[in-house]
Scaffold this active site. Structure first.
Site, PDB file in Angstrom:
ATOM      1  N   ASP A   1     -30.424   7.688 -42.162  1.00 47.39           N
ATOM      2  CA  ASP A   1     -30.498   6.878 -43.387  1.00 47.39           C
ATOM      3  C   ASP A   1     -29.856   7.557 -44.589  1.00 47.39           C
ATOM      4  OD1 ASP A   1     -32.718   8.641 -43.001  1.00 47.39           O
ATOM      5  OD2 ASP A   1     -33.828   7.664 -44.604  1.00 47.39           O
TER       6      ASP A   1
ATOM      7  N   ASP B   1     -35.425  14.100 -49.471  1.00 47.17           N
ATOM      8  CA  ASP B   1     -36.529  13.997 -48.515  1.00 47.17           C
ATOM      9  C   ASP B   1     -37.236  15.333 -48.463  1.00 47.17           C
ATOM     10  OD1 ASP B   1     -35.321  11.574 -47.949  1.00 47.17           O
ATOM     11  OD2 ASP B   1     -35.736  11.709 -45.804  1.00 47.17           O
TER      12      ASP B   1
END
Lengths: 305, 305
Positions: free
Chosen positions: B66, B212
């Site tokens: 992603d 992240d």
């Protein structure tokens, strides 16, 4: 039995405006078959309400990015959404290496198995067979190894006429034979012709997907008489030289393919980003083959007689 | 000097509705810097009018799909659209292998060079420096190697006050020294303080991108006092355990990061597909850090004082 194709992407090479790279989903008897998977295919599926969980077979024609770059995202989403059932992937062999290297570095182990069936570019092969259909690879002529796909419905059994079976007291154990077309001989010796007790099934339908190819008669025989022919038409015919040097087809040539192979209907796709509107491509193909339509995003084409 | 960020994708893991995987474009002094490149980034760029030809530097935080699956399509479109100028790519080293294997099988030789700068996950490093900015990698703590990116504008020269320079007949050869803050001594011995002849430049701005990561104070010192902090907030805090097991952050925690690092403003992003609307995430972060906004597709945030 349902037999229809929904277009998820119609663009060649680069995306443009609302045109995405190649992808289509076939619905045959409520089973979904994905054909090619350009970047953004999973987003297009969300947009048009195509459920990834219903896809068990994916067909990739070749390894130019506009035909497969959406695959890893889709495989990953299937994994994250809890898929455990196997997925069949029909594609050129190096796709496995491309997928594996990306799974390796993302440290992802898919929760479902992928069964690979590697296509070969030089020979038509039966690559899939279930109760509904047989799929053949179509050897195309592109810059790199490329196959199209031919989906043929199987011939179905004859349909029992319940009222006639009751009228003539046909025992249930004869039904299977009747579906296959056998006549029925009653205990008193009377012969009932099969056509009295059954009706003909629907004719099997067929769909040919010819993704990227130079105009070449080499695959005409294999795709002859299909009900629906999808054929790439990257350029208008005034760019014939460019089409040939890049191993693509013009809209005029796509019309000729449909005409020469006796297709019932033609879909044009894989449009160059240079065409902001597509009417000229459609008109050009129609000069040769009138029953032509544009395979644009979100349109569903039902394959009928 | 312009310093703003436009959001191209805000979704984590899987795309949903109109939320795409991570991607942002920074405009600093009319140079564009792309940060992460999830699937569909090039389509989002078309949608929001971001010209790929203006991007010379791409930063990829890590190799979960992603965050990079849109890259090969973008690189390919740059090639097909005639790019010849070099592209700098800041990313974990295996990305080169992933790109190379795909270019190999599509038989593509890019017409422009890619200069790779490989990020390392365990140490903050200066990875880029030009006349406008310095970029540092930020070691984050995720399931796989992952770095954020800290963009700091350079301190600019003081601005000459033209009317004062004329009034006091300052010779042109002193201008460079004046810009650096030096006083001017006239031929008659009069000393003119620098502040009389120049004005202060704009304060350098800074933007931290924390893609992240689990909540971890390890990078707080490096990102302290930024003007704008983008921080992932994948879950609401009622899913704290899930956030920790997947090495993600909750909205509440993102607010705490902004508070503890003294950020001027916070952007939340990387939202789990489970959240159909995002207000709860925003409200949760605001309980800790009021000046928070949602980094949603198409929004541009100008970094100001």
């Amino acid at each position: 039995m349902k037999f229809e194709v929904t277009i998820l992407g119609s663009s060649s090479a680069t995306p443009i405006f609302n045109r995405n790279p190649s992808s289509q989903v076939l619905n045959i008897n409520e089973r979904l078959y994905l054909i090619d998977c350009g970047e953004g295919t999973q987003q297009q599926m969300l947009h048009f309400g195509v459920k990834a969980s219903r896809i068990d077979n994916i067909f990739i024609s070749h390894l130019h990015g506009d035909h497969y770059l959406g695959l890893l995202g889709l495989l990953s989403s299937m994994h994250l959404n809890g898929r455990t059932k196997p997925l069949n992937l029909f594609a050129p062999a190096p796709l496995k290496e491309i997928i594996d290297v990306q799974l390796k570095y993302s440290e992802t182990v898919l929760q479902y198995p992928i069964n690979y069936v590697f296509t070969v570019p030089d020979k038509a092969n039966v690559i899939f067979d279930n109760q509904d259909i047989v799929v053949e690879s179509i050897p195309l002529d592109h810059r790199i190894d490329c196959t199209g796909f031919l989906f043929r419905q199987k011939k179905r059994n004859r349909k029992l006429l319940k009222d006639k079976l009751e009228e003539f007291n046909v025992p249930i154990e004869y039904y299977t034979a009747l579906k296959k077309g056998v006549d029925y001989t009653a205990p008193d010796g009377t012969v009932y012709k099969n056509e009295t007790l059954t009706s003909a099934p629907e004719e099997p339908k067929s769909y040919a997907y010819c993704s990227d190819t130079i105009y070449s008669e080499s695959y005409f025989k294999q795709i002859s008489n299909v009900d629906l022919l999808y054929h790439e038409s990257t350029f208008l015919n005034d760019m014939l030289e460019r089409a040939q040097s890049t191993y693509h087809t013009t809209a005029l040539q796509a019309g000729q393919v449909a005409l020469k192979t006796n297709a019932k209907k033609l879909l044009l796709g894989h449009f160059s980003a240079r065409y902001k509107t597509l009417n000229e491509l459609l008109d050009e193909a129609k000069t040769v083959f009138p029953d032509t339509e544009l395979a644009v995003e979100g349109k569903t084409f039902v394959i009928e007689y």
